[in-house]
Design an enzyme around this catalytic site. Structure first.
Site, PDB file in Angstrom:
ATOM      1  NE  ARG A  90      -6.392  12.488  -3.219  1.00 47.81           N
ATOM      2  CZ  ARG A  90      -5.130  12.120  -3.001  1.00 47.81           C
ATOM      3  NH1 ARG A  90      -4.751  10.879  -3.283  1.00 47.81           N
ATOM      4  NH2 ARG A  90      -4.254  12.952  -2.515  1.00 47.81           N
ATOM      5  CE  LYS A 135       3.898  10.125  -2.908  1.00 50.35           C
ATOM      6  NZ  LYS A 135       3.503  11.202  -3.851  1.00 50.35           N
ATOM      7  NE  ARG A 186      -2.079  17.160  -2.839  1.00 49.29           N
ATOM      8  CZ  ARG A 186      -2.584  16.306  -3.733  1.00 49.29           C
ATOM      9  NH1 ARG A 186      -3.599  16.681  -4.507  1.00 49.29           N
ATOM     10  NH2 ARG A 186      -2.108  15.101  -3.856  1.00 49.29           N
ATOM     11  NE  ARG A 199       2.921  14.480   2.190  1.00 51.07           N
ATOM     12  CZ  ARG A 199       2.195  13.524   1.611  1.00 51.07           C
ATOM     13  NH1 ARG A 199       2.068  12.363   2.165  1.00 51.07           N
ATOM     14  NH2 ARG A 199       1.598  13.778   0.465  1.00 51.07           N
ATOM     15  NE  ARG A 210      -5.136  11.408  -7.554  1.00 51.04           N
ATOM     16  CZ  ARG A 210      -4.179  11.570  -6.661  1.00 51.04           C
ATOM     17  NH1 ARG A 210      -3.298  10.593  -6.471  1.00 51.04           N
ATOM     18  NH2 ARG A 210      -4.060  12.690  -6.011  1.00 51.04           N
TER      19      ARG A 210
HETATM   20  P1  AP5 Z   1      -0.869   8.202  -7.986  1.00 51.28           P
HETATM   21  O1  AP5 Z   1      -0.215   6.850  -8.026  1.00 51.28           O
HETATM   22  O2  AP5 Z   1      -2.223   8.319  -7.378  1.00 51.28           O
HETATM   23  O3  AP5 Z   1       0.153   9.280  -7.359  1.00 51.28           O
HETATM   24  P2  AP5 Z   1       0.654   9.510  -5.865  1.00 51.28           P
HETATM   25  O4  AP5 Z   1       2.102   9.834  -5.949  1.00 51.28           O
HETATM   26  O5  AP5 Z   1       0.266   8.357  -4.990  1.00 51.28           O
HETATM   27  O6  AP5 Z   1      -0.172  10.811  -5.546  1.00 51.28           O
HETATM   28  P3  AP5 Z   1      -0.940  11.346  -4.260  1.00 51.28           P
HETATM   29  O7  AP5 Z   1      -1.658  12.587  -4.712  1.00 51.28           O
HETATM   30  O8  AP5 Z   1      -1.793  10.289  -3.630  1.00 51.28           O
HETATM   31  O9  AP5 Z   1       0.230  11.715  -3.344  1.00 51.28           O
HETATM   32  P4  AP5 Z   1       0.283  12.788  -2.296  1.00 51.28           P
HETATM   33  O10 AP5 Z   1       1.625  12.466  -1.732  1.00 51.28           O
HETATM   34  O11 AP5 Z   1       0.074  14.171  -2.669  1.00 51.28           O
HETATM   35  O12 AP5 Z   1      -1.026  12.519  -1.430  1.00 51.28           O
HETATM   36  P5  AP5 Z   1      -1.341  11.620  -0.154  1.00 51.28           P
HETATM   37  O13 AP5 Z   1      -2.546  10.844  -0.449  1.00 51.28           O
HETATM   38  O14 AP5 Z   1      -0.121  10.917   0.335  1.00 51.28           O
HETATM   39  O15 AP5 Z   1      -0.894   8.757  -9.507  1.00 51.28           O
HETATM   40  C1  AP5 Z   1      -1.493   9.993  -9.840  1.00 51.28           C
HETATM   41  C2  AP5 Z   1      -2.263   9.845 -11.186  1.00 51.28           C
HETATM   42  O16 AP5 Z   1      -1.334   9.577 -12.237  1.00 51.28           O
HETATM   43  C3  AP5 Z   1      -3.271   8.684 -11.216  1.00 51.28           C
HETATM   44  O17 AP5 Z   1      -4.365   9.071 -12.000  1.00 51.28           O
HETATM   45  C4  AP5 Z   1      -2.500   7.531 -11.916  1.00 51.28           C
HETATM   46  O18 AP5 Z   1      -3.380   6.659 -12.614  1.00 51.28           O
HETATM   47  C5  AP5 Z   1      -1.593   8.307 -12.858  1.00 51.28           C
HETATM   48  N1  AP5 Z   1      -0.267   7.691 -13.051  1.00 51.28           N
HETATM   49  C6  AP5 Z   1       0.512   7.123 -12.093  1.00 51.28           C
HETATM   50  N2  AP5 Z   1       1.698   6.722 -12.612  1.00 51.28           N
HETATM   51  C7  AP5 Z   1       1.650   7.072 -13.944  1.00 51.28           C
HETATM   52  C8  AP5 Z   1       2.591   6.936 -15.030  1.00 51.28           C
HETATM   53  N3  AP5 Z   1       3.797   6.379 -14.847  1.00 51.28           N
HETATM   54  N4  AP5 Z   1       2.221   7.412 -16.260  1.00 51.28           N
HETATM   55  C9  AP5 Z   1       0.991   8.000 -16.451  1.00 51.28           C
HETATM   56  N5  AP5 Z   1       0.071   8.135 -15.448  1.00 51.28           N
HETATM   57  C10 AP5 Z   1       0.399   7.700 -14.216  1.00 51.28           C
HETATM   58  O19 AP5 Z   1      -1.663  12.773   0.920  1.00 51.28           O
HETATM   59  C11 AP5 Z   1      -2.814  13.572   0.848  1.00 51.28           C
HETATM   60  C12 AP5 Z   1      -2.829  14.579   1.990  1.00 51.28           C
HETATM   61  O20 AP5 Z   1      -2.821  13.882   3.262  1.00 51.28           O
HETATM   62  C13 AP5 Z   1      -1.598  15.493   2.066  1.00 51.28           C
HETATM   63  O21 AP5 Z   1      -1.736  16.642   1.232  1.00 51.28           O
HETATM   64  C14 AP5 Z   1      -1.603  15.864   3.572  1.00 51.28           C
HETATM   65  O22 AP5 Z   1      -2.569  16.840   3.867  1.00 51.28           O
HETATM   66  C15 AP5 Z   1      -2.028  14.565   4.225  1.00 51.28           C
HETATM   67  N6  AP5 Z   1      -0.863  13.714   4.591  1.00 51.28           N
HETATM   68  C16 AP5 Z   1      -0.578  12.467   4.096  1.00 51.28           C
HETATM   69  N7  AP5 Z   1       0.556  12.011   4.650  1.00 51.28           N
HETATM   70  C17 AP5 Z   1       1.004  12.973   5.501  1.00 51.28           C
HETATM   71  C18 AP5 Z   1       2.148  13.090   6.339  1.00 51.28           C
HETATM   72  N8  AP5 Z   1       3.076  12.109   6.423  1.00 51.28           N
HETATM   73  N9  AP5 Z   1       2.295  14.233   7.053  1.00 51.28           N
HETATM   74  C19 AP5 Z   1       1.368  15.225   7.003  1.00 51.28           C
HETATM   75  N10 AP5 Z   1       0.283  15.177   6.219  1.00 51.28           N
HETATM   76  C20 AP5 Z   1       0.086  14.051   5.474  1.00 51.28           C
END
Ligand code: AP5
Length: 211
Positions: free
Chosen positions: A156, A13, A167, A84, A123
């Site tokens: 991370r 994402k 997660r 979420r 990552r």
């Molecule tokens: P990347 O693009 O970083 O993936 P992502 O979907 O953004 O992953 P996140 O881990 O950031 O999402 P998340 O939803 O778990 O965490 P968030 O930060 O929102 O890609 C991942 C890897 O793959 C990278 O190395 C990239 O280079 C590679 N890649 C990407 N696309 C590729 C492809 N097509 N082919 C090959 N490789 C590829 O949330 C973190 C924490 O914050 C949560 O656990 C929670 O505790 C809290 N939080 C955040 N939002 C909320 C909410 N709304 N409510 C409650 N808690 C929240």
């Protein structure tokens, strides 16, 4: 254009959001990035959020809804990581209605667990400028050093295997029900998130009507 990106952790994402920002000039609202910045600065929000994030759990809805209320622009945005949970989605809907804002598409990244584990374990992120790499799919030019600013890359804290498992469990229970919520509203668009970054980018352009 206003878009929500939804999908399991590590689905890509954030990677696609950065591309969409460049292509369409949208503002990227990543709740994960906002929380990580608050943790880094040691603000009251960061101190509270850290306990949940380190365990792979969601930060409570009232905190997240309050946060989004503060940062939601009127137009031209990407919501990445929010909503979420069902209460977050309902609160967002009320907020959008009050402001007269419409969501054009909810893009769901369909990715299986094997791919997620591989993506998250490989990552690496830059703690200084926020650039995201993958040791196999998008490696930095110099081993573990950020191409953009030269800072040493880090993994991370919540990408450790046991936290990733938690997660994923939380995602299945609390976030997956939103797929039907948005499907019923007729704005869900599904892309195959297992494809390459370029191919996923192409699918997103198509579902947004620009492919
Ligand atoms: P990347 O693009 O970083 O993936 P992502 O979907 O953004 O992953 P996140 O881990 O950031 O999402 P998340 O939803 O778990 O965490 P968030 O930060 O929102 O890609 C991942 C890897 O793959 C990278 O190395 C990239 O280079 C590679 N890649 C990407 N696309 C590729 C492809 N097509 N082919 C090959 N490789 C590829 O949330 C973190 C924490 O914050 C949560 O656990 C929670 O505790 C809290 N939080 C955040 N939002 C909320 C909410 N709304 N409510 C409650 N808690 C929240």
């Amino acid at each position: 254009m206003n878009i929500i990106l939804m999908g399991p952790p590590g689905a890509g994402k954030g990677t696609q959001a950065k591309i969409l920002v460049e292509e369409y000039g949208l503002k990227h609202i990543s709740t994960g990035d906002i929380l990580r910045e608050a943790v880094k600065k040691g603000t009251p929000l960061g101190i509270k959020a850290k306990e949940y994030m380190d365990r792979g759990e969601l930060v409570p809805d009232d905190i997240m809804v309050g946060l989004i209320r503060e940062v939601l622009p009127k137009d031209n945005f990407i919501l990445d990581g929010f909503p979420r949970t069902l209460p977050q989605a309902e609160a967002l809907e009320r907020m959008l209605k009050e402001e007269g804002i419409k969501i054009d598409a909810v893009i769901f990244f369909d990715v299986n667990d094997d791919v997620i584990v591989e993506r998250l374990s490989g990552r690496r992120s830059c703690p200084s400028c926020g650039a995201v790499y993958h040791i196999k799919y998008n490696p930095p030019r110099n081993n573990e050093i950020c191409d953009r600013c030269g800072t040493k890359l880090v993994q991370r804290d919540d990408d450790r295997e046991e936290v990733v498992r938690k997660r994923l469990e939380v995602y299945r229970k609390q976030t997956e029900p939103l797929i039907n919520y948005y499907r019923e509203k007729g704005i869900l668009r599904v892309v195959d998130g297992t494809k390459s970054v370029e191919e996923v980018k192409g699918e997103i352009s198509s579902v947004l009507g620009n492919g």
